[in-house]
Write a protein that holds these residues in place. Structure first.
Motif, PDB file in Angstrom:
ATOM      1  N   PRO A   1       0.819  -1.265   0.107  1.00 44.56           N
ATOM      2  CA  PRO A   1      -0.051  -0.027   0.052  1.00 44.56           C
ATOM      3  C   PRO A   1       0.801   1.372   0.040  1.00 44.56           C
ATOM      4  O   PRO A   1       0.357   2.250  -0.594  1.00 44.56           O
ATOM      5  CB  PRO A   1      -0.884  -0.125   1.263  1.00 44.56           C
ATOM      6  N   GLU A   2       1.975   1.176   0.528  1.00 45.94           N
ATOM      7  CA  GLU A   2       2.899   2.343   0.523  1.00 45.94           C
ATOM      8  C   GLU A   2       3.702   2.580  -0.693  1.00 45.94           C
ATOM      9  O   GLU A   2       4.627   3.554  -0.856  1.00 45.94           O
ATOM     10  CB  GLU A   2       3.766   2.128   1.761  1.00 45.94           C
ATOM     11  N   GLY A   3       3.820   1.647  -1.662  1.00 47.33           N
ATOM     12  CA  GLY A   3       4.640   1.650  -2.670  1.00 47.33           C
ATOM     13  C   GLY A   3       3.790   2.507  -3.900  1.00 47.33           C
ATOM     14  O   GLY A   3       2.960   3.225  -3.674  1.00 47.33           O
ATOM     15  N   ASP A   4       4.492   2.699  -5.092  1.00 50.33           N
ATOM     16  CA  ASP A   4       4.240   3.302  -6.116  1.00 50.33           C
ATOM     17  C   ASP A   4       3.152   2.438  -6.859  1.00 50.33           C
ATOM     18  O   ASP A   4       3.258   1.248  -7.103  1.00 50.33           O
ATOM     19  CB  ASP A   4       5.291   3.345  -7.041  1.00 50.33           C
ATOM     20  N   PRO A   5       1.724   3.141  -6.811  1.00 51.32           N
ATOM     21  CA  PRO A   5       0.660   2.071  -7.351  1.00 51.32           C
ATOM     22  C   PRO A   5       0.892   1.556  -8.565  1.00 51.32           C
ATOM     23  O   PRO A   5       0.606   0.317  -8.894  1.00 51.32           O
ATOM     24  CB  PRO A   5      -0.578   3.207  -7.382  1.00 51.32           C
ATOM     25  N   LEU A   6       1.293   2.259  -9.697  1.00 55.91           N
ATOM     26  CA  LEU A   6       1.568   1.662 -10.787  1.00 55.91           C
ATOM     27  C   LEU A   6       2.553   0.331 -10.827  1.00 55.91           C
ATOM     28  O   LEU A   6       2.395  -0.615 -11.647  1.00 55.91           O
ATOM     29  CB  LEU A   6       1.967   2.737 -11.958  1.00 55.91           C
TER      30      LEU A   6
ATOM     31  N   LEU B   1       1.257  -2.707  -9.226  1.00 55.97           N
ATOM     32  CA  LEU B   1       0.478  -3.595 -10.034  1.00 55.97           C
ATOM     33  C   LEU B   1       1.025  -4.273 -10.953  1.00 55.97           C
ATOM     34  O   LEU B   1       0.929  -5.552 -11.476  1.00 55.97           O
ATOM     35  CB  LEU B   1      -0.829  -2.780 -10.473  1.00 55.97           C
ATOM     36  N   LEU B   2       2.145  -3.553 -11.683  1.00 53.08           N
ATOM     37  CA  LEU B   2       2.799  -4.055 -12.794  1.00 53.08           C
ATOM     38  C   LEU B   2       3.703  -4.800 -12.243  1.00 53.08           C
ATOM     39  O   LEU B   2       3.868  -6.296 -13.115  1.00 53.08           O
ATOM     40  CB  LEU B   2       3.732  -3.100 -13.538  1.00 53.08           C
ATOM     41  N   THR B   3       4.568  -5.108 -11.034  1.00 49.86           N
ATOM     42  CA  THR B   3       5.028  -6.173 -10.483  1.00 49.86           C
ATOM     43  C   THR B   3       4.064  -7.176 -10.235  1.00 49.86           C
ATOM     44  O   THR B   3       4.656  -8.634 -10.464  1.00 49.86           O
ATOM     45  CB  THR B   3       5.799  -5.514  -9.296  1.00 49.86           C
TER      46      THR B   3
ATOM     47  N   TRP C   1      -6.056   4.355  -4.515  1.00 55.16           N
ATOM     48  CA  TRP C   1      -5.140   5.057  -5.277  1.00 55.16           C
ATOM     49  C   TRP C   1      -5.663   5.966  -6.490  1.00 55.16           C
ATOM     50  O   TRP C   1      -5.400   7.017  -6.819  1.00 55.16           O
ATOM     51  CB  TRP C   1      -4.449   3.966  -6.014  1.00 55.16           C
ATOM     52  N   ILE C   2      -7.050   5.581  -6.965  1.00 55.11           N
ATOM     53  CA  ILE C   2      -7.745   6.142  -8.064  1.00 55.11           C
ATOM     54  C   ILE C   2      -8.288   7.461  -7.486  1.00 55.11           C
ATOM     55  O   ILE C   2      -8.200   8.428  -8.189  1.00 55.11           O
ATOM     56  CB  ILE C   2      -8.753   5.239  -8.555  1.00 55.11           C
ATOM     57  N   ALA C   3      -8.916   7.240  -6.411  1.00 53.99           N
ATOM     58  CA  ALA C   3      -9.543   8.540  -5.904  1.00 53.99           C
ATOM     59  C   ALA C   3      -8.603   9.767  -5.786  1.00 53.99           C
ATOM     60  O   ALA C   3      -8.684  10.797  -5.620  1.00 53.99           O
ATOM     61  CB  ALA C   3     -10.093   8.127  -4.390  1.00 53.99           C
ATOM     62  N   VAL C   4      -7.542   9.434  -5.275  1.00 58.60           N
ATOM     63  CA  VAL C   4      -6.294  10.640  -5.210  1.00 58.60           C
ATOM     64  C   VAL C   4      -5.511  10.770  -6.474  1.00 58.60           C
ATOM     65  O   VAL C   4      -4.225  11.316  -6.424  1.00 58.60           O
ATOM     66  CB  VAL C   4      -5.088  10.232  -4.184  1.00 58.60           C
TER      67      VAL C   4
ATOM     68  N   PHE D   1      -1.052  -2.979 -19.704  1.00 58.07           N
ATOM     69  CA  PHE D   1      -1.590  -2.401 -18.283  1.00 58.07           C
ATOM     70  C   PHE D   1      -0.892  -1.121 -17.693  1.00 58.07           C
ATOM     71  O   PHE D   1      -1.556  -0.111 -17.171  1.00 58.07           O
ATOM     72  CB  PHE D   1      -1.179  -3.564 -17.162  1.00 58.07           C
ATOM     73  N   ARG D   2       0.155  -0.779 -18.237  1.00 56.98           N
ATOM     74  CA  ARG D   2       0.857   0.672 -17.743  1.00 56.98           C
ATOM     75  C   ARG D   2      -0.159   1.667 -18.769  1.00 56.98           C
ATOM     76  O   ARG D   2      -0.469   2.713 -18.199  1.00 56.98           O
ATOM     77  CB  ARG D   2       2.513   0.757 -18.276  1.00 56.98           C
ATOM     78  N   ARG D   3      -0.338   1.483 -20.019  1.00 57.50           N
ATOM     79  CA  ARG D   3      -1.063   2.564 -20.579  1.00 57.50           C
ATOM     80  C   ARG D   3      -2.636   2.541 -19.971  1.00 57.50           C
ATOM     81  O   ARG D   3      -3.204   3.802 -19.961  1.00 57.50           O
ATOM     82  CB  ARG D   3      -1.358   2.009 -22.210  1.00 57.50           C
ATOM     83  N   LEU D   4      -2.998   1.439 -19.590  1.00 64.53           N
ATOM     84  CA  LEU D   4      -4.138   1.383 -19.126  1.00 64.53           C
ATOM     85  C   LEU D   4      -4.509   2.214 -17.426  1.00 64.53           C
ATOM     86  O   LEU D   4      -5.299   3.114 -17.412  1.00 64.53           O
ATOM     87  CB  LEU D   4      -4.878   0.008 -18.749  1.00 64.53           C
ATOM     88  N   LEU D   5      -3.502   2.099 -16.813  1.00 62.55           N
ATOM     89  CA  LEU D   5      -3.317   2.596 -15.469  1.00 62.55           C
ATOM     90  C   LEU D   5      -2.900   3.754 -15.342  1.00 62.55           C
ATOM     91  O   LEU D   5      -2.946   4.484 -14.198  1.00 62.55           O
ATOM     92  CB  LEU D   5      -2.628   1.391 -14.678  1.00 62.55           C
ATOM     93  N   THR D   6      -1.990   4.115 -16.333  1.00 61.38           N
ATOM     94  CA  THR D   6      -1.415   5.605 -16.063  1.00 61.38           C
ATOM     95  C   THR D   6      -2.288   6.630 -15.850  1.00 61.38           C
ATOM     96  O   THR D   6      -3.039   6.707 -16.836  1.00 61.38           O
ATOM     97  CB  THR D   6      -0.318   5.821 -17.142  1.00 61.38           C
ATOM     98  N   PRO D   7      -2.259   7.652 -14.871  1.00 61.90           N
ATOM     99  CA  PRO D   7      -3.353   8.431 -15.065  1.00 61.90           C
ATOM    100  C   PRO D   7      -3.188   9.717 -16.225  1.00 61.90           C
ATOM    101  O   PRO D   7      -2.106   9.766 -16.564  1.00 61.90           O
ATOM    102  CB  PRO D   7      -2.863   9.113 -13.722  1.00 61.90           C
TER     103      PRO D   7
END
Length: 208
Positions: free
Chosen positions: A87-92, A95-97, A149-152, A202-208
């Protein structure tokens, strides 16, 4: 006269007993992943293990106990990468990991993946309690984390549960449909290409 499985459980197993249980479970994994629960027999497991059927029944009460033991071991291993999402890591990157770890498991544990897929396709008759008591709370927790993560603004808007389903589908495909993949792909190392493709997707999908 051999002890019952219940009597064995009260004593610490010997090295030989541990080795024989492992041989049985390894053989059962091969048989169940190839034939499914309904198609597998104790005779097939005994032949694969090189252990007599009565000897198998010394360690396990029957086919169902062997199958449930394998599934429980598998679930612990299968869920470890999801539990490792920080939870404290970089979200993207977290999830890619997770995507890459699931793909590695598809490469390294194809029989386990097929075992689980067969159980789900049959309606999860032996795994439903585990799915409800272990998998559902973990997915709820992960979905809540992703929603946060999405909310912020740290991830692009997606449905967290459908995201997880997509990750499972795209990674486990390479285990469950391995024969088809290898017919259709010319690459010597399928998983290297799969890893690069899934990361881009997934990077393209999840990158804000």
């Amino acid at each position: 006269m051999q002890d019952s499985p219940a009597a064995q459980a009260t004593r610490k197993p010997s090295r030989i007993q541990l080795r024989n249980r492992k041989r049985i479970l390894d053989a059962a994994l091969e048989v169940f992943s190839a034939h499914g629960y309904r198609g597998a027999t104790l005779d097939q497991i005994a032949e694969e293990a090189g252990i007599s059927k009565p000897n198998i029944l010394y360690y396990f009460e029957g086919k169902e106990e062997i199958h449930v033991t394998l599934l429980n071991h598998l679930m612990d291993e299968w869920l470890a990468p999801l539990r490792a999402v920080d939870p404290e890591g970089d979200p993207l990157e977290e999830l890619l990991t997770y995507v890459q770890r699931k793909l590695e498991m598809a490469r390294d544990l194809p029989r386990e993946s097929r075992l689980f897929a067969n159980e789900i396709l049959q309606g999860a008759p032996r795994m439903t309690p585990h799915l409800e008591s272990v998998l559902r709370p973990l997915v709820d927790q992960t979905a809540q984390l992703i929603s946060g993560w999405i909310a912020v603004g740290r991830l692009a808007p997606v449905d967290p549960r459908h995201l997880l389903f997509s990750i499972w589908a795209t990674t486990q495909h390479y285990a469950d449909f391995d024969a088809q993949v290898r017919v259709l792909m010319d690459e010597a190392e399928v998983h290297a290409g799969a890893a690069a493709h899934l990361e881009r997707m997934f990077r393209r999908l999840l990158t804000p």
